[in-house]
Design a protein around this motif. Structure first.
Motif, PDB file in Angstrom:
ATOM      1  N   LYS A   2     -16.468 -12.588  -0.579  1.00  0.00           N
ATOM      2  CA  LYS A   2     -16.228 -12.802  -2.004  1.00  0.00           C
ATOM      3  C   LYS A   2     -14.794 -13.296  -2.154  1.00  0.00           C
ATOM      4  O   LYS A   2     -13.983 -13.152  -1.239  1.00  0.00           O
ATOM      5  N   PRO A   3     -14.458 -13.881  -3.276  1.00  0.00           N
ATOM      6  CA  PRO A   3     -13.097 -14.399  -3.450  1.00  0.00           C
ATOM      7  C   PRO A   3     -12.030 -13.319  -3.251  1.00  0.00           C
ATOM      8  O   PRO A   3     -12.197 -12.171  -3.625  1.00  0.00           O
ATOM      9  N   HIS A   4     -10.944 -13.710  -2.603  1.00  0.00           N
ATOM     10  CA  HIS A   4      -9.804 -12.827  -2.356  1.00  0.00           C
ATOM     11  C   HIS A   4      -8.770 -13.067  -3.448  1.00  0.00           C
ATOM     12  O   HIS A   4      -8.636 -14.182  -3.944  1.00  0.00           O
ATOM     13  N   GLU A   5      -8.030 -12.042  -3.803  1.00  0.00           N
ATOM     14  CA  GLU A   5      -6.938 -12.194  -4.764  1.00  0.00           C
ATOM     15  C   GLU A   5      -6.018 -13.326  -4.323  1.00  0.00           C
ATOM     16  O   GLU A   5      -5.713 -13.454  -3.146  1.00  0.00           O
ATOM     17  N   MET A   6      -5.603 -14.138  -5.259  1.00  0.00           N
ATOM     18  CA  MET A   6      -4.634 -15.192  -4.959  1.00  0.00           C
ATOM     19  C   MET A   6      -3.662 -15.255  -6.126  1.00  0.00           C
ATOM     20  O   MET A   6      -3.803 -16.069  -7.043  1.00  0.00           O
ATOM     21  N   ASN A   7      -2.705 -14.327  -6.126  1.00  0.00           N
ATOM     22  CA  ASN A   7      -1.658 -14.327  -7.150  1.00  0.00           C
ATOM     23  C   ASN A   7      -0.329 -14.013  -6.475  1.00  0.00           C
ATOM     24  O   ASN A   7      -0.292 -13.703  -5.289  1.00  0.00           O
ATOM     25  N   ALA A   8       0.740 -14.105  -7.191  1.00  0.00           N
ATOM     26  CA  ALA A   8       2.082 -13.988  -6.602  1.00  0.00           C
ATOM     27  C   ALA A   8       2.302 -12.678  -5.843  1.00  0.00           C
ATOM     28  O   ALA A   8       3.045 -12.649  -4.861  1.00  0.00           O
ATOM     29  N   GLU A   9       1.659 -11.597  -6.247  1.00  0.00           N
ATOM     30  CA  GLU A   9       1.861 -10.293  -5.608  1.00  0.00           C
ATOM     31  C   GLU A   9       0.900 -10.041  -4.451  1.00  0.00           C
ATOM     32  O   GLU A   9       1.159  -9.189  -3.610  1.00  0.00           O
ATOM     33  N   ILE A  64      -3.516 -14.501   0.365  1.00  0.00           N
ATOM     34  CA  ILE A  64      -3.561 -14.863   1.775  1.00  0.00           C
ATOM     35  C   ILE A  64      -2.487 -15.916   2.000  1.00  0.00           C
ATOM     36  O   ILE A  64      -2.533 -16.983   1.395  1.00  0.00           O
ATOM     37  N   LYS A  65      -1.540 -15.595   2.848  1.00  0.00           N
ATOM     38  CA  LYS A  65      -0.398 -16.487   3.074  1.00  0.00           C
ATOM     39  C   LYS A  65      -0.623 -17.451   4.239  1.00  0.00           C
ATOM     40  O   LYS A  65      -0.191 -18.591   4.194  1.00  0.00           O
ATOM     41  N   TYR A  66      -1.293 -16.976   5.297  1.00  0.00           N
ATOM     42  CA  TYR A  66      -1.540 -17.814   6.468  1.00  0.00           C
ATOM     43  C   TYR A  66      -2.948 -17.592   7.000  1.00  0.00           C
ATOM     44  O   TYR A  66      -3.464 -16.478   6.975  1.00  0.00           O
ATOM     45  N   ILE A  67      -3.531 -18.663   7.534  1.00  0.00           N
ATOM     46  CA  ILE A  67      -4.760 -18.606   8.326  1.00  0.00           C
ATOM     47  C   ILE A  67      -4.450 -19.372   9.607  1.00  0.00           C
ATOM     48  O   ILE A  67      -3.836 -20.440   9.552  1.00  0.00           O
ATOM     49  N   TRP A  68      -4.888 -18.855  10.751  1.00  0.00           N
ATOM     50  CA  TRP A  68      -4.719 -19.621  11.971  1.00  0.00           C
ATOM     51  C   TRP A  68      -5.837 -19.312  12.948  1.00  0.00           C
ATOM     52  O   TRP A  68      -6.509 -18.298  12.842  1.00  0.00           O
ATOM     53  N   GLN A  87      -0.667 -20.973  -0.681  1.00  0.00           N
ATOM     54  CA  GLN A  87       0.170 -20.597  -1.816  1.00  0.00           C
ATOM     55  C   GLN A  87      -0.644 -19.699  -2.752  1.00  0.00           C
ATOM     56  O   GLN A  87      -1.878 -19.774  -2.777  1.00  0.00           O
ATOM     57  N   PRO A  88       0.011 -18.870  -3.565  1.00  0.00           N
ATOM     58  CA  PRO A  88      -0.718 -18.005  -4.495  1.00  0.00           C
ATOM     59  C   PRO A  88      -1.630 -18.785  -5.451  1.00  0.00           C
ATOM     60  O   PRO A  88      -2.635 -18.261  -5.917  1.00  0.00           O
ATOM     61  N   SER A  89      -1.307 -20.030  -5.703  1.00  0.00           N
ATOM     62  CA  SER A  89      -2.100 -20.842  -6.631  1.00  0.00           C
ATOM     63  C   SER A  89      -3.314 -21.507  -5.975  1.00  0.00           C
ATOM     64  O   SER A  89      -4.133 -22.118  -6.667  1.00  0.00           O
ATOM     65  N   CYS A  94      -2.388 -11.416   4.977  1.00  0.00           N
ATOM     66  CA  CYS A  94      -2.414 -11.152   3.540  1.00  0.00           C
ATOM     67  C   CYS A  94      -1.109 -10.446   3.172  1.00  0.00           C
ATOM     68  O   CYS A  94      -0.651  -9.565   3.918  1.00  0.00           O
ATOM     69  N   THR A  95      -0.520 -10.812   2.054  1.00  0.00           N
ATOM     70  CA  THR A  95       0.761 -10.221   1.661  1.00  0.00           C
ATOM     71  C   THR A  95       0.651  -8.734   1.343  1.00  0.00           C
ATOM     72  O   THR A  95       1.652  -8.024   1.402  1.00  0.00           O
ATOM     73  N   LEU A  96      -0.542  -8.241   1.040  1.00  0.00           N
ATOM     74  CA  LEU A  96      -0.729  -6.820   0.745  1.00  0.00           C
ATOM     75  C   LEU A  96      -1.316  -6.055   1.930  1.00  0.00           C
ATOM     76  O   LEU A  96      -0.851  -4.975   2.280  1.00  0.00           O
ATOM     77  N   HIS A  97      -2.344  -6.615   2.561  1.00  0.00           N
ATOM     78  CA  HIS A  97      -3.064  -5.915   3.632  1.00  0.00           C
ATOM     79  C   HIS A  97      -2.571  -6.282   5.032  1.00  0.00           C
ATOM     80  O   HIS A  97      -3.014  -5.688   6.006  1.00  0.00           O
ATOM     81  N   HIS A  98      -1.719  -7.274   5.134  1.00  0.00           N
ATOM     82  CA  HIS A  98      -1.084  -7.707   6.379  1.00  0.00           C
ATOM     83  C   HIS A  98      -2.069  -8.399   7.320  1.00  0.00           C
ATOM     84  O   HIS A  98      -2.915  -9.139   6.870  1.00  0.00           O
TER      85      HIS A  98
END
Length: 81
Positions: free
Chosen positions: A12-19, A22-26, A42-44, A67-71
Motif C-alpha cells: 500500500k502507499p507509504h507516507e511521503m511527507n517531510a517528516e 522513503i529517502k533511498y532505494i537501491w 524526495q518527500p514530494s 525510510c526516514t522514520l523506520h530506517h
C-alpha cells in the motif's frame, strides 16, 4: 540485453511527507557485494516508491530501502531470469 525489472515498495502507499518518507532505494548484487542501482527520493515523490532497471540475466539482487522514520529495510533476494 537484459531483463526489465521494477521494484515497488510496499503493498500500500507509504507516507511521503517531510517528516516521514522513503529517502533511498537501491539494489545490491548478492555475492559481488556491490550496489548496481540506487535512487534518491524526495518527500514530494509519489507513493509507492519504485525503482526500474534493465539487468543482465543470471544476477542475484537484493532490494534495500531507507525510510526516514523506520530506517533500513532489506528485502528478499531474487534472481534475474
Amino acid at each position: 540485453d537484459g531483463t526489465d525489472i521494477e521494484i515497488n515498495i510496499g503493498l500500500k502507499p507509504h507516507e511521503m511527507n517531510a517528516e516521514h518518507y522513503i529517502k533511498y532505494i537501491w539494489l545490491r548484487e548478492v555475492g559481488a557485494d556491490k550496489v548496481v542501482l540506487a535512487k534518491q527520493l524526495q518527500p514530494s515523490d509519489e507513493s509507492p516508491a519504485t525503482l526500474q532497471a534493465r539487468v543482465p540475466p543470471g544476477r542475484t539482487l537484493q532490494p534495500y530501502v531507507f525510510c526516514t522514520l523506520h530506517h533500513l529495510w532489506k528485502g528478499e533476494s531474487f534472481q534475474v531470469l
